[in-house]
Design a protein around this motif. Sequence first.
Motif, PDB file in Angstrom:
ATOM      1  N   LEU A 276       0.829  -1.202   0.000  1.00 43.68           N
ATOM      2  CA  LEU A 276       0.000   0.000   0.000  1.00 43.68           C
ATOM      3  C   LEU A 276       0.871   1.263   0.000  1.00 43.68           C
ATOM      4  CD1 LEU A 276      -2.798  -1.095   2.494  1.00 43.68           C
ATOM      5  CD2 LEU A 276      -3.053  -0.722   0.032  1.00 43.68           C
ATOM      6  N   TYR A 277       1.992   1.227   0.706  1.00 49.39           N
ATOM      7  CA  TYR A 277       2.910   2.374   0.687  1.00 49.39           C
ATOM      8  C   TYR A 277       3.455   2.584  -0.726  1.00 49.39           C
ATOM      9  CZ  TYR A 277       3.421   3.529   5.674  1.00 49.39           C
ATOM     10  OH  TYR A 277       3.221   3.972   6.953  1.00 49.39           O
ATOM     11  N   ARG A 278       3.768   1.502  -1.395  1.00 46.59           N
ATOM     12  CA  ARG A 278       4.287   1.633  -2.758  1.00 46.59           C
ATOM     13  C   ARG A 278       3.235   2.295  -3.659  1.00 46.59           C
ATOM     14  NH1 ARG A 278       7.468  -2.900  -6.349  1.00 46.59           N
ATOM     15  NH2 ARG A 278       7.585  -1.704  -8.274  1.00 46.59           N
ATOM     16  N   GLN A 279       1.973   1.904  -3.495  1.00 46.76           N
ATOM     17  CA  GLN A 279       0.905   2.521  -4.284  1.00 46.76           C
ATOM     18  C   GLN A 279       0.768   4.005  -3.960  1.00 46.76           C
ATOM     19  OE1 GLN A 279      -2.690   0.213  -3.677  1.00 46.76           O
ATOM     20  NE2 GLN A 279      -1.631  -1.710  -4.127  1.00 46.76           N
ATOM     21  N   LEU A 280       0.883   4.352  -2.677  1.00 42.88           N
ATOM     22  CA  LEU A 280       0.793   5.758  -2.285  1.00 42.88           C
ATOM     23  C   LEU A 280       1.903   6.572  -2.943  1.00 42.88           C
ATOM     24  CD1 LEU A 280       0.024   5.464   1.551  1.00 42.88           C
ATOM     25  CD2 LEU A 280      -1.567   6.204  -0.234  1.00 42.88           C
ATOM     26  N   ARG A 281       3.112   6.014  -2.997  1.00 39.78           N
ATOM     27  CA  ARG A 281       4.246   6.726  -3.595  1.00 39.78           C
ATOM     28  C   ARG A 281       4.123   6.839  -5.108  1.00 39.78           C
ATOM     29  NH1 ARG A 281       9.368   7.303  -1.628  1.00 39.78           N
ATOM     30  NH2 ARG A 281      10.321   5.803  -3.055  1.00 39.78           N
ATOM     31  N   GLU A 282       3.413   5.917  -5.717  1.00 44.91           N
ATOM     32  CA  GLU A 282       3.154   6.050  -7.146  1.00 44.91           C
ATOM     33  C   GLU A 282       2.174   7.189  -7.415  1.00 44.91           C
ATOM     34  OE1 GLU A 282       1.817   2.147  -8.070  1.00 44.91           O
ATOM     35  OE2 GLU A 282       3.835   1.292  -8.243  1.00 44.91           O
ATOM     36  N   THR A 283       1.254   7.422  -6.469  1.00 42.51           N
ATOM     37  CA  THR A 283       0.295   8.523  -6.586  1.00 42.51           C
ATOM     38  C   THR A 283       0.927   9.852  -6.213  1.00 42.51           C
ATOM     39  OG1 THR A 283      -1.533   7.024  -6.042  1.00 42.51           O
ATOM     40  CG2 THR A 283      -1.952   9.383  -5.810  1.00 42.51           C
ATOM     41  N   VAL A 284       1.705   9.851  -5.129  1.00 36.62           N
ATOM     42  CA  VAL A 284       2.352  11.070  -4.628  1.00 36.62           C
ATOM     43  C   VAL A 284       3.850  10.780  -4.477  1.00 36.62           C
ATOM     44  CG1 VAL A 284       2.356  12.860  -2.847  1.00 36.62           C
ATOM     45  CG2 VAL A 284       0.238  11.636  -3.372  1.00 36.62           C
ATOM     46  N   PRO A 285       4.646  10.999  -5.522  1.00 38.04           N
ATOM     47  CA  PRO A 285       6.069  10.646  -5.475  1.00 38.04           C
ATOM     48  C   PRO A 285       6.847  11.349  -4.370  1.00 38.04           C
ATOM     49  CG  PRO A 285       5.374  11.035  -7.729  1.00 38.04           C
ATOM     50  CD  PRO A 285       4.243  11.480  -6.858  1.00 38.04           C
ATOM     51  N   GLY A 286       6.331  12.464  -3.868  1.00 37.12           N
ATOM     52  CA  GLY A 286       7.030  13.208  -2.835  1.00 37.12           C
ATOM     53  C   GLY A 286       6.967  12.580  -1.460  1.00 37.12           C
ATOM     54  N   LEU A 287       6.222  11.483  -1.317  1.00 34.96           N
ATOM     55  CA  LEU A 287       6.155  10.805  -0.021  1.00 34.96           C
ATOM     56  C   LEU A 287       7.480  10.077   0.209  1.00 34.96           C
ATOM     57  CD1 LEU A 287       2.525   9.346  -0.105  1.00 34.96           C
ATOM     58  CD2 LEU A 287       3.338  11.328   1.180  1.00 34.96           C
TER      59      LEU A 287
END
Length: 309
Positions: A276-287
Motif C-alpha cells: 500500500l505504501y508503494r501505491q501511495l508513492r506512485e500517486t504522490v512521489p514526494g512521499l
Amino acid sequence: MTPAPSRSPARPVLTDGGLETWLIFDRGVELPDFAAFPLLDTADGRRLLTEYWDLNLTVATTQGLDFILGAPTWRASADWGVRLGYDAASLDRINRDAIAFMQALRDRHQTASISLPVWGSVGPRGDAYNPDRPTGASEAEAYHRPQIESFKAAGADAFTAQTLTHSDEAIGIARAARAAGLPCTLSFTTETDGRLPGGEALGDAIQRVDGATDAAPDSYMINCAHPDHFRQALACGEPWLQRLGGVRANASRLSHAELDNATELKSGDPVELGALYRQLRETVPGLTVLGGCCGTDHRHIEQICKACV
C-alpha cells in the motif's frame, strides 16, 4: 486546478513504527496517557527504548537508508505533563534529555554512508482521537513554544508535530517553530473518510496553514490512519500534494474510536502495508519519509522498505 507534474519517487528516508503500541502490547509496559517519555527517567525504561530503536535502525542500516530518529516526546507538553507529575522545569529537562538520548543512539549507529537526523516530537494539546476542544492558533503558539525551545536548546535538527486534528493548532505550532528557529514538519491524522477529525479536508488544512504562515513548515505528513482511509484524498492531482513529504500509517483499518477501545494489538499484515505504501508513492512521489504508527513495528518498516526501495 492543474495536476502536479509526475516524477519518480525519491529514495525513501525511514523512521520508526508505533513506539507506544510496541511498548504496551509487545513488552507489557503500562503507559498512562499513552506517554513514553517518562521511561527516560528509569534505567529499565531506557533499556526498552534502546531495544526498540535498535530494532528499527537495523532495517535502515542494512539497506543503507537514512533514518529519522524521533524523540519519544509526543506527550511531553504542559497539559499532559502535569497529569504525569512533570512541571515546567521537569518538562524542559526531559525534553532535552530525550534529544540527548537520541543523539547518543545516532552516534552509536552513524556511518559515513547514512544520515541519522534527530527530531523532537510534538503532540496535540488535546486528545487526537477525541478533539472536543480545538486549540486556537495564538493559544497553540504559546502552548507549544516551550517544548520546541527545549528541542532547539538541546541541538535537535528539527521536529515533527504528529496526529494534528485542526489547522488552527498546526498554524500555532508552525509560528512557534519559526520563532524558535527550528525546522518543522506537520503531520495530520484523518478519520476513515480521509478528513481531519475536526472535519476539514486534508488539502484545505494544508493550504490554510501555508497561507497563514507563508508556507513555514518544511513539509507535511499523514499519520495514525490506515492508507485506505486517506488514499482517495490523495488521488486529486492538486498542487498541495507537492507539500506532502511522508506517511506513518496505522497497521489496522479500524477507526480511531475502535482502536482506542481495542484490548489486543491490531498489527495487520506487514507485507500488505508495504504494498500500500508503494501505491501511495506512485500517486504522490514526494512521499519520502516512511514509517509507521499504531500497531506497527520493525517488521512493518522492513516490508515498507522492501516494497519502496
